[in-house]
Design a protein around this motif. Structure first.
Motif, PDB file in Angstrom:
ATOM      1  N   ILE A  27       0.884  -1.168   0.000  1.00  0.00           N
ATOM      2  CA  ILE A  27       0.000   0.000   0.000  1.00  0.00           C
ATOM      3  C   ILE A  27       0.916   1.212   0.000  1.00  0.00           C
ATOM      4  CG2 ILE A  27      -1.785   1.253   1.257  1.00  0.00           C
ATOM      5  CD1 ILE A  27      -2.456  -1.613   2.468  1.00  0.00           C
ATOM      6  N   GLU A  28       0.891   1.954  -1.075  1.00  0.00           N
ATOM      7  CA  GLU A  28       1.927   2.948  -1.324  1.00  0.00           C
ATOM      8  C   GLU A  28       1.296   4.331  -1.469  1.00  0.00           C
ATOM      9  OE1 GLU A  28       4.951   4.069  -0.965  1.00  0.00           O
ATOM     10  OE2 GLU A  28       5.837   2.346  -1.988  1.00  0.00           O
ATOM     11  N   ARG A  29       2.093   5.343  -1.131  1.00  0.00           N
ATOM     12  CA  ARG A  29       1.603   6.700  -1.335  1.00  0.00           C
ATOM     13  C   ARG A  29       1.611   7.015  -2.817  1.00  0.00           C
ATOM     14  NH1 ARG A  29       4.796  10.876   0.641  1.00  0.00           N
ATOM     15  NH2 ARG A  29       3.144  12.283  -0.014  1.00  0.00           N
ATOM     16  N   VAL A  30       0.599   7.756  -3.263  1.00  0.00           N
ATOM     17  CA  VAL A  30       0.486   8.081  -4.679  1.00  0.00           C
ATOM     18  C   VAL A  30       1.715   8.848  -5.146  1.00  0.00           C
ATOM     19  CG1 VAL A  30      -0.829   9.341  -6.401  1.00  0.00           C
ATOM     20  CG2 VAL A  30      -2.021   8.049  -4.639  1.00  0.00           C
ATOM     21  N   ALA A  31       2.173   9.783  -4.315  1.00  0.00           N
ATOM     22  CA  ALA A  31       3.319  10.605  -4.689  1.00  0.00           C
ATOM     23  C   ALA A  31       4.528   9.734  -5.004  1.00  0.00           C
ATOM     24  CB  ALA A  31       3.645  11.590  -3.567  1.00  0.00           C
ATOM     25  N   ARG A  32       4.701   8.704  -4.195  1.00  0.00           N
ATOM     26  CA  ARG A  32       5.866   7.841  -4.403  1.00  0.00           C
ATOM     27  C   ARG A  32       5.732   7.057  -5.711  1.00  0.00           C
ATOM     28  NH1 ARG A  32      10.433   5.015  -3.889  1.00  0.00           N
ATOM     29  NH2 ARG A  32      10.259   2.817  -3.414  1.00  0.00           N
ATOM     30  N   VAL A  33       4.512   6.578  -6.000  1.00  0.00           N
ATOM     31  CA  VAL A  33       4.303   5.844  -7.248  1.00  0.00           C
ATOM     32  C   VAL A  33       4.634   6.738  -8.434  1.00  0.00           C
ATOM     33  CG1 VAL A  33       2.584   4.712  -8.708  1.00  0.00           C
ATOM     34  CG2 VAL A  33       2.553   4.336  -6.250  1.00  0.00           C
ATOM     35  N   VAL A  34       4.127   7.975  -8.395  1.00  0.00           N
ATOM     36  CA  VAL A  34       4.382   8.916  -9.489  1.00  0.00           C
ATOM     37  C   VAL A  34       5.873   9.164  -9.619  1.00  0.00           C
ATOM     38  CG1 VAL A  34       4.029  11.280 -10.283  1.00  0.00           C
ATOM     39  CG2 VAL A  34       2.126   9.997  -9.292  1.00  0.00           C
ATOM     40  N   ASP A  35       6.505   9.365  -8.477  1.00  0.00           N
ATOM     41  CA  ASP A  35       7.938   9.629  -8.465  1.00  0.00           C
ATOM     42  C   ASP A  35       8.717   8.483  -9.098  1.00  0.00           C
ATOM     43  OD1 ASP A  35      10.147  11.270  -7.483  1.00  0.00           O
ATOM     44  OD2 ASP A  35      10.574   9.500  -6.244  1.00  0.00           O
ATOM     45  N   VAL A  36       8.377   7.277  -8.668  1.00  0.00           N
ATOM     46  CA  VAL A  36       9.081   6.093  -9.192  1.00  0.00           C
ATOM     47  C   VAL A  36       8.865   5.973 -10.691  1.00  0.00           C
ATOM     48  CG1 VAL A  36       8.960   3.578  -9.213  1.00  0.00           C
ATOM     49  CG2 VAL A  36       9.170   4.794  -7.046  1.00  0.00           C
ATOM     50  N   LEU A  37       7.623   6.186 -11.131  1.00  0.00           N
ATOM     51  CA  LEU A  37       7.329   6.040 -12.559  1.00  0.00           C
ATOM     52  C   LEU A  37       8.073   7.089 -13.365  1.00  0.00           C
ATOM     53  CD1 LEU A  37       3.517   5.234 -12.677  1.00  0.00           C
ATOM     54  CD2 LEU A  37       5.421   3.716 -13.136  1.00  0.00           C
ATOM     55  N   LYS A  38       8.183   8.293 -12.814  1.00  0.00           N
ATOM     56  CA  LYS A  38       8.817   9.367 -13.581  1.00  0.00           C
ATOM     57  C   LYS A  38      10.326   9.209 -13.629  1.00  0.00           C
ATOM     58  CE  LYS A  38       5.470  13.055 -13.649  1.00  0.00           C
ATOM     59  NZ  LYS A  38       4.862  14.061 -12.781  1.00  0.00           N
ATOM     60  N   HIS A  39      10.909   8.696 -12.583  1.00  0.00           N
ATOM     61  CA  HIS A  39      12.368   8.695 -12.500  1.00  0.00           C
ATOM     62  C   HIS A  39      13.027   7.370 -12.835  1.00  0.00           C
ATOM     63  CE1 HIS A  39      11.310  12.350 -10.219  1.00  0.00           C
ATOM     64  NE2 HIS A  39      12.354  12.811 -10.872  1.00  0.00           N
ATOM     65  N   THR A  40      12.237   6.374 -13.162  1.00  0.00           N
ATOM     66  CA  THR A  40      12.853   5.135 -13.646  1.00  0.00           C
ATOM     67  C   THR A  40      12.206   4.775 -14.968  1.00  0.00           C
ATOM     68  OG1 THR A  40      11.220   3.691 -12.633  1.00  0.00           O
ATOM     69  CG2 THR A  40      13.135   4.259 -11.287  1.00  0.00           C
ATOM     70  N   SER A  41      12.850   3.882 -15.674  1.00  0.00           N
ATOM     71  CA  SER A  41      12.261   3.433 -16.940  1.00  0.00           C
ATOM     72  C   SER A  41      11.934   1.952 -16.889  1.00  0.00           C
ATOM     73  CB  SER A  41      13.231   3.718 -18.079  1.00  0.00           C
ATOM     74  OG  SER A  41      14.446   3.072 -17.824  1.00  0.00           O
ATOM     75  N   HIS A  42      11.980   1.378 -15.691  1.00  0.00           N
ATOM     76  CA  HIS A  42      11.686  -0.050 -15.585  1.00  0.00           C
ATOM     77  C   HIS A  42      10.249  -0.329 -16.007  1.00  0.00           C
ATOM     78  CE1 HIS A  42      15.432  -0.262 -13.612  1.00  0.00           C
ATOM     79  NE2 HIS A  42      15.040   0.310 -12.491  1.00  0.00           N
TER      80      HIS A  42
END
Lengths: 634, 634
Positions: free
Chosen positions: A429-444
């Motif tokens: 269960i993750e914070r939305v901000a973190r999900v967005v951050d991860v998606l924006k800053h990685t290309s996995h």
């Protein structure tokens, strides 16, 4: 790579380049066109003008899309050579990295449809209503009119054809590799350079095709032959070209014709004195040069026809040179020469054999063709990889080799995963901000989801829940399916919010999702979107076994888990993708394993259970590994 | 199954049964003979007279043995039909459960050798020195003398051939299944019953073949035909048989001939009035009965030729019935009928297509053949599985289906492993007595090796070290490689004692190892013999995914590990073998998943990554699972 614009460009470009008389095969563009159609069908139309038919959604997954593309490619080969079974086998041997029996009869079905349609058009156009279309009927280069009776010394000569074909084929691969490298340097300089290069090659081709026949003297027609000479029509065996009546120009017969007709003329049987050696030699030399300089220019092109042209000239030349020893018709030697060069360059066996059978319709030639193909392949394989592998290597496509390299046994997936940047994992269960951050800053493309350990488990451990895909995360974000508090959701909530079509949607970008500050502070439950049973390997497994697993099961991600779990140990060591497992990329990170290549290990592909069988060998290998590690420390 | 005695029995039996004129194919025994040769080569000779050539040891592993058997099988098909490419594709489509590109060109090589040798013998025997051998040349049933021009209404009729062929083929499968069950009851009664059954069938065949032609009246020869009538020789189209000169008996032409000649006669082209319908009907009915009663008797037999005989009669009958509508030669209809029935019963596509092409040498027929094959396969598939699957099912061979059943998604490997008896695991350093005990009292082929946890790990846990094979354990026992105290051995000790050949040795029995009391009290270190990286799956993985992994990678054992490791949890949940993953066996233990079969799930094969794509569907499935589990509890 398979879009609508590519499709249009390929169709127009391939019509243009074939009309220009360039030395290139139609099968390359046709395969690509077939794959484009299939891919568009799988996507439900192009990006911009998407068809929203319901039944098209069934194809909207990776597997069906891959299957469709394979079917498209085999239809392309089938259309190019009018060779339905050959098309299926080509797809089997070259295109599909991953095969299953349902795919076999699906490709078979698609080529059956192609050939029935083709046959219908040929029937309709038989009266000449469609120009040159349908010429040659369903069999492009028919040589079934001569029977094959061969003796022991013919087998030796045929073996010679194979050996020389293998040598020439690998030489061709070598030189083409150099030329393509040079071209990529030129093409990088911009559109103008590309255009000029194409124009130059095109001009060179036209000049050579037009001027060279003037060099050849006129040959008197053979009065005992039944064929009309000189040929009255546009296409035919004996072109008059500037010669008096009763004479023909043999080089013009080859050069003033479409590529197909040229092959047909060289393959022509029962015409032992038609071509003089010098004309064939000029033709061979010209097409060697053209075959090397044409492929890399910016037009849609294939390799089959150029190699067939070269190979047939080579075979016919050899037959002319050994005229007094051979018992088989010279036209058949031309066929064998073409087969040998193809196999020497492309290293296919069964599919080439069937394609040649379907091109020439001479079943009695089949045993010798098989013989030649195998010899040429063996000779070629001892020098360099196949031309397709070379091209894939040059383009840097993530094509996983069919079998792992021997040195991969000496490397574990744990070592490989450790060499990569630390993986980014998400909480269940993750914070939305973190999900967005991860998606924006990685290309996995996928992320492991970990949970804090259940109360029953030893305190403080994190547990692996599974893998979540980037596309699913984006779908969740764009649906704004967020929670105010940290809680697990029930199944029905997910089902109410998402259909399987929503999740199958691809290509959405996280950048287009607009979220408010408030939303960014909310939570999202990733559990329902997580694949809880991804394929996993233990970190101590050798890379070789992982490659076998990856390739055979057709994976995208392979999760590496630690050998021993416990407190304080991360439940995921890493994620390996196709790119990570390519020999070339591994050698970049670990230069030393390749040095072990020549330590007398069996140079063989390796099945999954090799380990159990060669335990003793592995014991030795492991010792070697230890030595090496010490060497690195020292 | 592939021993030397089998080989001798098959060779003699197959010569006898073909000479007796029984209605059976040579390709079955030839495939088996090829596989036996290959298997013997892989073992280095038979059990008793083993050749100890050093180079043969290279084949002495599972993988090469499997490859050799596949090559042997394709050579058998190639020899039976003089069909090299068809043989390769047959091996690809039917025989090999597990395929890789190296195998493709290896089988291709073996069939190339077969066809070159065959061609040599044909060349040598051309003058009649070897009796009937080599008749028909390299092409058994040549129908290349008629050209195929077809119209739209022919396509409809051809589709009818396909549909009826599919119906007949699946009906044949159904009835043959019943007959084989009955026969297995008879054959269980002992050798005498087997012998009597075979004699009865043989007698019935002979009586029918001899007596039936007397029923047919004499037919006057067609004076306009160019062929000699009645045929003077032993084999030919127009048998005189009791008729006056100028007349022939059409039923005798079919029945007083070898099976090959009968097919050749039915396939004969440009002879529209040769056979009367009533004769063809008698022939068809007779061979339907013979084809059903002959296959199960205790003689080596194949299915191809009986089905071709039936199918060709059916095709020709249909062509006679629709005489006024067809534009294609009746002989070609016979070919299409044979292809339709084959496909309707065996459900192969590409390989049948190529085999028919190589049998008949009519490339122009190829598009229609493909069409017919696909229609017949589709119609047949909607009724029952292919005849090979039925036979494998009857024999109870552990043949893993190509794709998992849909209901397998709803079962986890953990549940499957829990339903098996508790697994027996060994300690890393184990007492000899325990090893002997385990080997004697279980029949497992591999055992997990567990270690007490290292001091650093949480106290009391056991850790999985890997899998050890039964054959390795026996090798260790027979070498008496024991230790006086519990200690880990060094690598060099193992290397000094064992060569890789020692460990590759198979078939040794633990019963033959004699150990003293003293030795039984010693210890053995299993660590060096353990495969430390077996393929593992997490217990929560669905059976469907495990089946894909198992089949694609070609495994023998699959280790199931718990999802969460920790104190008090066994590090191994179970070991799954091929037998455990067969649908039939799972249904024995879990009857309920099959009921879900018709819940509208997509009846499709499933690749490894389906889960990620159909997340939503799985969420639904999981809920269904929950419902069912509750149902069981209540």
């Amino acid at each position: 790579m398979f879009g609508a614009s590519t499709l249009v460009v390929k169709i127009i470009g391939s019509i243009g380049s074939v009309s220009a008389g360039l030395d290139l095969g139609k099968e390359g563009p046709l395969v690509h066109i077939g794959a484009c159609f299939a891919s568009l069908l799988g996507q439900g139309g192009s990006e911009n003008y998407r068809l929203r038919w319901k039944w098209l959604r069934y194809f909207k997954n990776d597997r069906d899309r891959r299957d469709l593309i394979t079917c498209g490619a085999s239809s392309g080969v089938c259309a190019a050579f009018r060779s339905p079974v050959g098309g299926v086998l080509f797809a089997l041997e070259e295109v599909a990295t991953w095969w299953r029996s349902a795919l076999l009869w699906r490709t078979f079905f698609s080529t059956a449809v192609v050939v029935v349609v083709l046959r219908g058009f040929i029937e309709y156009c038989n009266s000449g209503r469609c120009g040159l279309f349908g010429r040659g009927g369903l069999i492009l280069f028919d040589v079934s009119d001569v029977t094959v009776t061969y003796h022991v010394n013919d087998l030796l000569l045929v073996a010679l054809v194979g050996v020389l074909g293998g040598l020439l084929g690998s030489l061709y691969n070598y030189v083409l590799h150099k030329v393509l490298r040079l071209y990529s340097l030129i093409n990088e300089r911009g559109r103008m350079a590309k255009l000029l290069l194409s124009l130059a090659v095109s001009l060179f081709t036209s000049v050579c095709l037009y001027c060279l026949p003037f060099l050849a003297p006129c040959t008197p027609c053979d009065p005992s032959s039944e064929t009309i000479c000189p040929t009255p029509e546009g296409s035919g065996n004996f072109k008059q070209f500037n010669c008096p009546s009763g004479y023909y120009n043999d080089l013009a017969s080859l050069l003033y014709a479409t590529n197909d007709d040229a092959v047909r003329n060289i393959f022509s049987t029962s015409t032992p004195n038609e071509f003089r050696s010098i004309s064939l030699l000029i033709f061979f030399a010209l097409y060697c040069v053209l075959g090397l300089v044409t492929f890399g220019i910016a037009v849609p092109s294939g390799l089959f026809l150029p190699i067939i042209l070269m190979g047939s000239a080579y075979g016919r030349l050899l037959a002319l040179a050994l005229r007094s020893f051979i018992h088989i018709d010279q036209g058949l030697y031309a066929v064998l020469g073409a087969a040998a060069l193809m196999s020497g360059s492309m290293r296919m066996t069964v599919s080439l054999c069937v394609i040649f059978l379907e091109l020439t319709n001479n079943l009695l030639l089949l045993p010798i063709t098989m013989f030649v193909l195998l010899i040429a392949k063996t000779v070629g394989d001892s020098f360099n990889p196949s031309i397709y592998e070379i091209i894939l290597e040059l383009k840097g496509l993530p094509f996983l080799e069919a079998s792992p390299e021997p040195w991969m046994r000496n490397l574990t997936v744990g070592e490989l995963a450790a060499a990569k940047p630390r993986i980014v994992s998400l909480q269940g269960i993750e914070r939305v901000a973190r999900v967005v951050d991860v998606l924006k800053h990685t290309s996995h493309n996928s992320f492991p989801v970990v949970d804090q350990g259940a109360p029953s488990s030893p305190g403080g451990t994190t547990e692996l829940h599974g893998l979540v895909l980037r596309s699913h995360l984006v779908a969740v974000l764009s649906k704004k399916w967020f929670l105010k508090e940290r809680r697990r959701t029930a199944e029905w909530e997910v089902r109410a919010a998402f259909t399987s079509v929503d999740l199958a949607e691809k290509g959405q970008k996280v950048e287009y999702v607009k979220l408010t500050e408030e939303e960014m502070d909310m939570y999202v439950d990733l559990h329902p979107f997580t694949n809880t049973t991804p394929y996993t390997v233990v970190e101590s497994m050798s890379v070789a076994k992982a490659v076998v697993l990856f390739r055979q099961v057709g994976l995208r991600h392979l999760l590496v888990i630690p050998q021993y779990q416990g407190a304080g140990i991360s439940p995921v060591v890493g994620i390996l993708t196709r790119q990570d497992l390519r020999a070339h990329n591994i050698l970049g990170a670990f230069p030393h394993p390749a040095n072990k290549r020549r330590r007398g290990q069996k140079q063989e592909s390796m099945p999954a259970y090799w380990l159990a069988q060669t335990k003793q060998k592995e014991v030795e290998n492991r010792e070697e590994d230890d030595d090496d590690d010490e060497g690195e420390d020292g």
